[in-house]
Scaffold this active site. Structure first.
Site, PDB file in Angstrom:
ATOM      1  N   CYS A 197       0.723  -1.157  -0.108  1.00  0.00           N
ATOM      2  CA  CYS A 197       0.119   0.100  -0.097  1.00  0.00           C
ATOM      3  C   CYS A 197       0.842   1.189  -0.109  1.00  0.00           C
ATOM      4  O   CYS A 197       0.559   2.376  -0.393  1.00  0.00           O
ATOM      5  CB  CYS A 197      -0.937  -0.038   1.350  1.00  0.00           C
ATOM      6  SG  CYS A 197      -2.300  -1.419   1.177  1.00  0.00           S
ATOM      7  N   CYS A 235      14.333   9.169  -8.258  1.00  0.00           N
ATOM      8  CA  CYS A 235      12.962   8.869  -8.069  1.00  0.00           C
ATOM      9  C   CYS A 235      12.797   9.042  -6.334  1.00  0.00           C
ATOM     10  O   CYS A 235      13.295   9.946  -5.911  1.00  0.00           O
ATOM     11  CB  CYS A 235      13.239   7.360  -8.370  1.00  0.00           C
ATOM     12  SG  CYS A 235      13.941   6.341  -7.224  1.00  0.00           S
TER      13      CYS A 235
END
Ligand SMILES: [Zn+2]
Lengths: 528, 110
Positions: free
Chosen positions: A281, A481
């Protein structure tokens, strides 16, 4: 302005705590009062029975022929005493559970089953919170909660038992606070640590039913195996993004080798998924109501397992954007050669407790990416110097716009926050770009894809980022990133695609990604 | 993609869920005309469908997120008309007109 807000909020918190305290004192007073009344009644009860004038009358004044009948008619009164007839539920319980009690699906028998039942909830996160709340609310007699984590701010949009003021508290403790105030009749057992193969059997053995509300494949196999070994039914659910899945396993919970027992997790998924396909998640995202709906459904299935006879195995899949949102699929029965629930099972209690079953190894783990050489990486601090126009290694002044910064987070994340001047090439697009594509192959592409406009459009879009970067062949490329993994893979891919001009152009990544940037350069950069 | 005459194809619906749709142009539902016979002129079965999807529908080069050792990778359930494929003969099941084949990737979040 903001200090007024803080003061207001503190005042509110204090008055809410005072209200809570008052409520607790009232509850305590009530409980003490109840205990006094009970003791009083018991005392009176004993004396009433002893002094009952009917006792003598019956023994001497009633004909033998009638005696037994009279005894039979009076005995419930004599035993229970009219004044304190004992009902199967406490007085307050009839009121509290009245709305479900009057339903034929529950009734008094169902409520008593719930009261006598014990349920273990493994994980009080997005699934476990709503599941625990509904089971405590419904009056399940004993609820165990197990979790080794502490409450974090990023949990609160979905983990409804926890609260802002309890950030940092263990999840088990926080859940206890909520659940005991929701329903003080429930006996709660805290297990504030992670479930391990060594602790699984002793932790789970005293419960009638287990809810798997965890979030890794390893824990799912461990819980399912233990449920088989202990003959406990298992309600398992999971959720990610806008999707959810729900399955009731080992129901009926017959011993291993009995084909009439419900299938286990291994029957349905004999082999774990490759670790790189597992998305958490934290990485993929999760919508609160989606995981909430799955947790509520777990509570519902738990109530059904406790009060009804088992139904054939099925998998329910939920998808918030699909129509219909729910789909139920018939599942297989037990797998004849299942490693856990068949007669040839290799998963045994001994293997489990001795620790010889390594679930983490079985499921594999994604190793931290170490794809680049030190010369292909730059720290966030040094990159900050590059942005200031200083070469961090020579100290000489660079031209400010002399490099390209490529951010490979997905578009949505790039839209949340970005470093000024960065260009977005989502990692999914990088991953999708075939490595073998050479200039010659690109030239041939329109032919190969002739007649399919969509294909060509997509292929062109894929190539466009590569072309874009080819346009300035001299500018070094810095790749960033979120955490510094995808950036390394991207650097490698860019080199395979020939973007480094055979080594003439520097391509490298920012070590530790935007997290490192936040930690060592800009504390204000959003952390999501 | 070789053209096939309409009579030689079977209309089916293929669906992807649990994140698999991302490998298939982010599209959950695909209406396909599957060749009725596989490479060796046998009736199309699930094994052939999986190969067909890989070669013709999946644009993403990460084939290993869908297939492994010529079969659907672990962690993906194949459901034929809302039933586990184990109940229907797994990859040997011969595909019928208007079948609904659903590929579900298991989720682990919670
Ligand atoms: Zn099994």
């Amino acid at each position: 302005m903001s200090s007024t807000l803080i003061i207001d909020s503190l005042r509110k918190q204090i008055s809410s705590c005072e209200a809570q305290l008052k409520d607790l004192r009232r509850q305590l007073a009530e409980a003490e009062q109840l205990r006094r009344q009970k003791q009083e009644k018991e005392r009176l009860g004993e004396t009433t029975v002893a002094n009952d004038p009917l006792d003598h009358d019956m023994n001497y004044g009633i004909a033998d022929a009638f005696r037994s009948e009279v005894y039979a008619a009076l005995s419930p009164l004599a035993e229970e005493n009219v004044m304190r007839r004992s009902w199967p539920l406490e007085k307050a319980e009839y009121k509290r559970y009245g709305r479900q009690l009057i339903m034929p699906e529950i009734g008094l028998q169902g409520q008593l089953r719930l009261k006598n039942a014990s349920v273990l909830i493994v994980g009080v996160g997005g699934l476990g919170c709503p599941a625990a709340a509904y089971l405590a609310g419904a009056g399940v007699g004993k609820i165990g909660i197990i979790d080794g984590d502490v409450v974090e701010e990023s949990n609160l949009h979905r983990q409804i038992l926890h609260s802002t003021s309890r950030v940092g508290m263990s999840k088990v403790e926080s859940a206890m606070v909520f659940l005991s105030s929701l329903n003080p009749n429930v006996q709660l057992t805290p297990h504030p640590s992670r479930l391990t193969p060594e602790t699984a059997i002793p932790t789970m053995k005293d419960y009638d039913l287990v809810l798997d509300c965890t979030d890794t494949p390893a824990s799912r196999y461990l819980i399912s195996d233990t449920c088989i070994l202990l003959s406990k039914p298992l309600v398992s659910a999971s959720a990610l993004r806008i999707d959810g899945q729900l399955v009731v396993l080992n129901n009926p919970p017959l011993p291993p080798g009995d084909p009439k027992g419900g299938p286990c997790y291994r029957c349905v998924f004999p082999k774990p998924p490759p670790p790189e396909s597992v998305v958490s998640c934290g990485d993929g995202g999760i919508l609160g109501p989606v995981v909430g709906v799955m947790g509520v459904l777990q509570a519902l299935e738990a109530l059904k397992v406790l009060t009804r006879t088992p139904e054939p195995p099925s998998l329910t899949i939920f998808s918030a954007h699909a129509n219909p949102m729910f789909r139920t699929i018939r599942l297989r029965s037990r797998k004849p050669k299942c490693a856990a629930c068949s007669s040839s099972a290799t998963v045994t209690a001994e293997a489990l407790t001795s620790g010889s079953l390594d679930y983490v190894q079985f499921c594999g783990a994604v190793n931290p990416v170490e794809a680049l050489r030190p010369s292909e990486r730059i720290s966030a601090e040094n990159y900050a110097k590059v942005r200031m126009g200083v070469n961090p290694f020579t100290g000489s002044e660079n031209r400010r716009e002399g490099h390209v910064l490529v951010d490979v987070r997905e578009r949505v994340q790039f839209g949340i926050c970005k470093l000024e001047g960065s260009v977005n090439v989502p990692f999914s697009e990088v991953a999708r770009t075939p490595v073998t594509t050479t200039a010659a192959e690109v030239a041939q592409m329109p032919n190969r894809l002739d007649g399919d406009g969509d294909d060509r459009k997509e292929a062109n879009a894929k190539e466009s980022w590569v072309d874009e970067l080819r346009r300035n062949p001299d500018k070094p490329i810095f790749v960033v990133c979120r955490l510094g993994n995808d950036s390394q893979v991207t650097v490698q891919k860019m080199k395979q695609l020939g973007l480094d001009n055979g080594g003439k152009r520097w391509i490298g990544d920012i070590k530790g990604g935007l997290r490192a940037w936040r930690e060592s350069v800009d504390l204000e950069f959003p952390d999501y | 993609m070789s053209e096939t005459k309409d009579g030689d194809t079977i209309p089916i619906t293929v669906e992807f869920t649990g994140g698999l749709e991302m490998l298939f142009s982010n599209q959950r539902k695909h209406e396909l005309k599957l060749p009725a016979k596989d490479e060796s002129e046998e009736p199309a079965n699930i094994a052939f469908l999986v190969r067909y999807l890989c070669e013709n529908v999946m644009k993403d080069p990460r084939k290993d997120l869908f297939v492994l050792d010529d079969s659907v990778r672990p962690g993906i359930l194949v459901l034929i008309n809302d039933a586990d494929w184990e109940l229907e003969g797994e990859d040997m099941y011969e595909i019928q007109r208007r079948d609904n084949i659903l590929f579900v990737s298991t989720l682990h979040g919670g």
